[in-house]
Design a protein around this motif. Sequence first.
Motif, PDB file in Angstrom:
ATOM      1  N   ILE A   1       0.854  -1.160   0.112  1.00 47.25           N
ATOM      2  CA  ILE A   1       0.041  -0.088  -0.066  1.00 47.25           C
ATOM      3  C   ILE A   1       0.872   1.221   0.073  1.00 47.25           C
ATOM      4  N   SER A   2       0.681   2.095  -0.857  1.00 46.01           N
ATOM      5  CA  SER A   2       1.337   3.404  -0.908  1.00 46.01           C
ATOM      6  C   SER A   2       0.630   4.473  -0.136  1.00 46.01           C
ATOM      7  N   LEU A   3       1.137   5.210   0.746  1.00 47.20           N
ATOM      8  CA  LEU A   3       0.385   6.111   1.521  1.00 47.20           C
ATOM      9  C   LEU A   3       0.560   7.634   0.795  1.00 47.20           C
ATOM     10  N   SER A   4       0.679   7.651  -0.055  1.00 49.16           N
ATOM     11  CA  SER A   4       0.720   9.011  -0.957  1.00 49.16           C
ATOM     12  C   SER A   4      -0.627   9.200  -1.362  1.00 49.16           C
ATOM     13  N   ASP A   5      -1.084  10.267  -0.939  1.00 46.41           N
ATOM     14  CA  ASP A   5      -2.598  10.651  -1.219  1.00 46.41           C
ATOM     15  C   ASP A   5      -2.477  11.789  -2.523  1.00 46.41           C
ATOM     16  N   LEU A   6      -1.505  11.670  -3.001  1.00 49.72           N
ATOM     17  CA  LEU A   6      -1.421  12.603  -4.273  1.00 49.72           C
ATOM     18  C   LEU A   6      -2.665  12.371  -5.361  1.00 49.72           C
TER      19      LEU A   6
ATOM     20  N   THR B   1      -4.601   9.193  -4.932  1.00 46.35           N
ATOM     21  CA  THR B   1      -5.591   8.476  -4.236  1.00 46.35           C
ATOM     22  C   THR B   1      -6.056   8.974  -2.884  1.00 46.35           C
ATOM     23  N   PRO B   2      -7.451   9.185  -2.662  1.00 48.37           N
ATOM     24  CA  PRO B   2      -7.976   9.827  -1.473  1.00 48.37           C
ATOM     25  C   PRO B   2      -7.269   8.878  -0.310  1.00 48.37           C
ATOM     26  N   ARG B   3      -7.145  10.022   0.842  1.00 50.96           N
ATOM     27  CA  ARG B   3      -6.673   9.630   2.009  1.00 50.96           C
ATOM     28  C   ARG B   3      -7.576   8.566   2.807  1.00 50.96           C
ATOM     29  N   GLU B   4      -8.813   8.741   2.897  1.00 53.67           N
ATOM     30  CA  GLU B   4      -9.564   7.786   3.441  1.00 53.67           C
ATOM     31  C   GLU B   4      -9.634   6.486   2.781  1.00 53.67           C
ATOM     32  N   LEU B   5      -9.462   6.538   1.539  1.00 55.00           N
ATOM     33  CA  LEU B   5      -9.436   5.051   0.790  1.00 55.00           C
ATOM     34  C   LEU B   5      -8.303   4.307   1.033  1.00 55.00           C
ATOM     35  N   ILE B   6      -7.116   5.030   1.261  1.00 52.01           N
ATOM     36  CA  ILE B   6      -5.663   4.444   1.605  1.00 52.01           C
ATOM     37  C   ILE B   6      -5.776   3.942   3.033  1.00 52.01           C
ATOM     38  N   LEU B   7      -6.522   4.619   3.869  1.00 48.56           N
ATOM     39  CA  LEU B   7      -6.465   4.238   5.329  1.00 48.56           C
ATOM     40  C   LEU B   7      -7.574   2.982   5.647  1.00 48.56           C
ATOM     41  N   ARG B   8      -8.671   2.845   4.781  1.00 49.41           N
ATOM     42  CA  ARG B   8      -9.531   1.839   4.573  1.00 49.41           C
ATOM     43  C   ARG B   8      -8.803   0.779   4.268  1.00 49.41           C
ATOM     44  N   ARG B   9      -7.843   0.644   3.169  1.00 48.41           N
ATOM     45  CA  ARG B   9      -7.001  -0.437   2.607  1.00 48.41           C
ATOM     46  C   ARG B   9      -6.048  -0.957   3.871  1.00 48.41           C
ATOM     47  N   VAL B  10      -5.390  -0.018   4.531  1.00 48.59           N
ATOM     48  CA  VAL B  10      -4.479  -0.259   5.500  1.00 48.59           C
ATOM     49  C   VAL B  10      -5.404  -1.169   6.423  1.00 48.59           C
ATOM     50  N   GLU B  11      -6.414  -0.829   7.217  1.00 47.28           N
ATOM     51  CA  GLU B  11      -7.379  -1.153   7.936  1.00 47.28           C
ATOM     52  C   GLU B  11      -7.590  -2.679   7.523  1.00 47.28           C
TER      53      GLU B  11
ATOM     54  N   LEU C   1       4.611  -0.660   3.232  1.00 46.33           N
ATOM     55  CA  LEU C   1       4.076   0.533   3.193  1.00 46.33           C
ATOM     56  C   LEU C   1       5.192   1.304   2.297  1.00 46.33           C
ATOM     57  N   TYR C   2       4.759   1.792   0.855  1.00 42.82           N
ATOM     58  CA  TYR C   2       5.563   2.579   0.223  1.00 42.82           C
ATOM     59  C   TYR C   2       5.093   4.054   0.547  1.00 42.82           C
ATOM     60  N   ASN C   3       6.122   4.960   0.191  1.00 46.28           N
ATOM     61  CA  ASN C   3       5.774   6.354   0.286  1.00 46.28           C
ATOM     62  C   ASN C   3       5.267   6.737   1.597  1.00 46.28           C
ATOM     63  N   PRO C   4       5.973   6.424   2.759  1.00 43.29           N
ATOM     64  CA  PRO C   4       4.993   6.407   4.136  1.00 43.29           C
ATOM     65  C   PRO C   4       4.934   7.660   4.589  1.00 43.29           C
ATOM     66  N   ARG C   5       5.920   8.734   4.515  1.00 42.28           N
ATOM     67  CA  ARG C   5       5.831   9.867   4.952  1.00 42.28           C
ATOM     68  C   ARG C   5       6.713  10.890   4.203  1.00 42.28           C
ATOM     69  N   SER C   6       5.982  12.202   4.053  1.00 46.39           N
ATOM     70  CA  SER C   6       6.909  13.299   3.483  1.00 46.39           C
ATOM     71  C   SER C   6       6.827  14.361   4.340  1.00 46.39           C
ATOM     72  N   LYS C   7       7.487  15.443   3.940  1.00 44.91           N
ATOM     73  CA  LYS C   7       7.181  16.786   4.563  1.00 44.91           C
ATOM     74  C   LYS C   7       5.824  17.388   4.559  1.00 44.91           C
ATOM     75  N   ARG C   8       5.028  17.003   3.509  1.00 45.82           N
ATOM     76  CA  ARG C   8       3.701  17.538   3.311  1.00 45.82           C
ATOM     77  C   ARG C   8       2.727  16.492   3.983  1.00 45.82           C
ATOM     78  N   ARG C   9       3.043  15.168   3.962  1.00 44.18           N
ATOM     79  CA  ARG C   9       2.212  14.198   4.613  1.00 44.18           C
ATOM     80  C   ARG C   9       2.872  13.607   5.909  1.00 44.18           C
ATOM     81  N   ARG C  10       2.821  14.501   7.105  1.00 46.34           N
ATOM     82  CA  ARG C  10       3.602  14.154   8.274  1.00 46.34           C
ATOM     83  C   ARG C  10       2.702  13.151   9.195  1.00 46.34           C
ATOM     84  N   ASP C  11       1.290  13.216   9.122  1.00 45.82           N
ATOM     85  CA  ASP C  11       0.472  12.433   9.813  1.00 45.82           C
ATOM     86  C   ASP C  11       0.035  11.027   9.355  1.00 45.82           C
ATOM     87  N   ILE C  12      -0.172  10.997   8.219  1.00 45.08           N
ATOM     88  CA  ILE C  12      -0.885   9.838   7.659  1.00 45.08           C
ATOM     89  C   ILE C  12      -0.222   8.292   7.961  1.00 45.08           C
TER      90      ILE C  12
END
Length: 261
Positions: free
Chosen positions: A137-142, A144-154, A165-176
């Motif tokens: 699962i990629s955590l990039s929400d560029l 893909t909607p964040r809600e869908l990403i988290l639903r897939r993780v769950e 987990l790909y693309n796990p954290r960036s300067k813009r996405r610190r909390d996902i």
Amino acid sequence: MTPGRLFVVGLGPGDPRLLAPQALAALTAAQVVVGYATYLDLLPPGLLDGKEVVRGRMMGEVERCTQAVEAAASGRDTVVVSSGDAGVYGMAGLVLEILEARGLLDSVPWEVVPGIPALCAAAALLGAPLMHDFAVISLSDLLTPRELILRRVEAAAAADFVIVLYNPRSKRRRDILSEALAAVARHRAPQTPLGLVRNAWREGQETAVFALAGFDPARVDMLSILVIGNETTRVIATAQPGGGRQIMLTPRGYGKKYEIG
């Protein structure tokens, strides 16, 4: 005009020793090589000599894939490069979409050349964490909607998949990443092994194994991949020459069916 050949090539994790022979052959024969500048810099010295090189920018994927399609359509043999495998979060899909949209799928000869994907490069450094079913699962929400990403993780955590987990954290996405780890923790024991690999098979390579509970997401950046074990994954301490380390092992189930020890 006879179109040139268009290759979408996976470079592997970055170590020239892990560049597939078919990928090397396509790059050697190419007249035009297109790619994100960071990935082009991973190529062996001299391989790009005498070629037209189109160095793309971050988030310029559509632009550079379009340039590659146009170069091939104009009669020049062209390579588009991706890190890892071009068909795993790489450029293969976008190139085919552009060919399809322009009605060129049947007239421009194209080929996708596989490479070692990042998850396999990371898994090799961690031991054998992917020996049973796993989800990537990629955590990039560029895109893909964040809600869908988290639903897939769950869902993956609830189904007891090993999770990459790909693309796990960036300067813009610190909390996902924190949200994703919290979703996993609702279904996994606190001591579930979590492997962190940064710069796999590149200069500055780092690997470490932690427990899921208390893991600090601040350790992670876009050069990192995380591998979270399932309920059977365990940590083994090894004392090989050159220094001991911890590895992850997810049993396939042979020990339950056969005598192995």
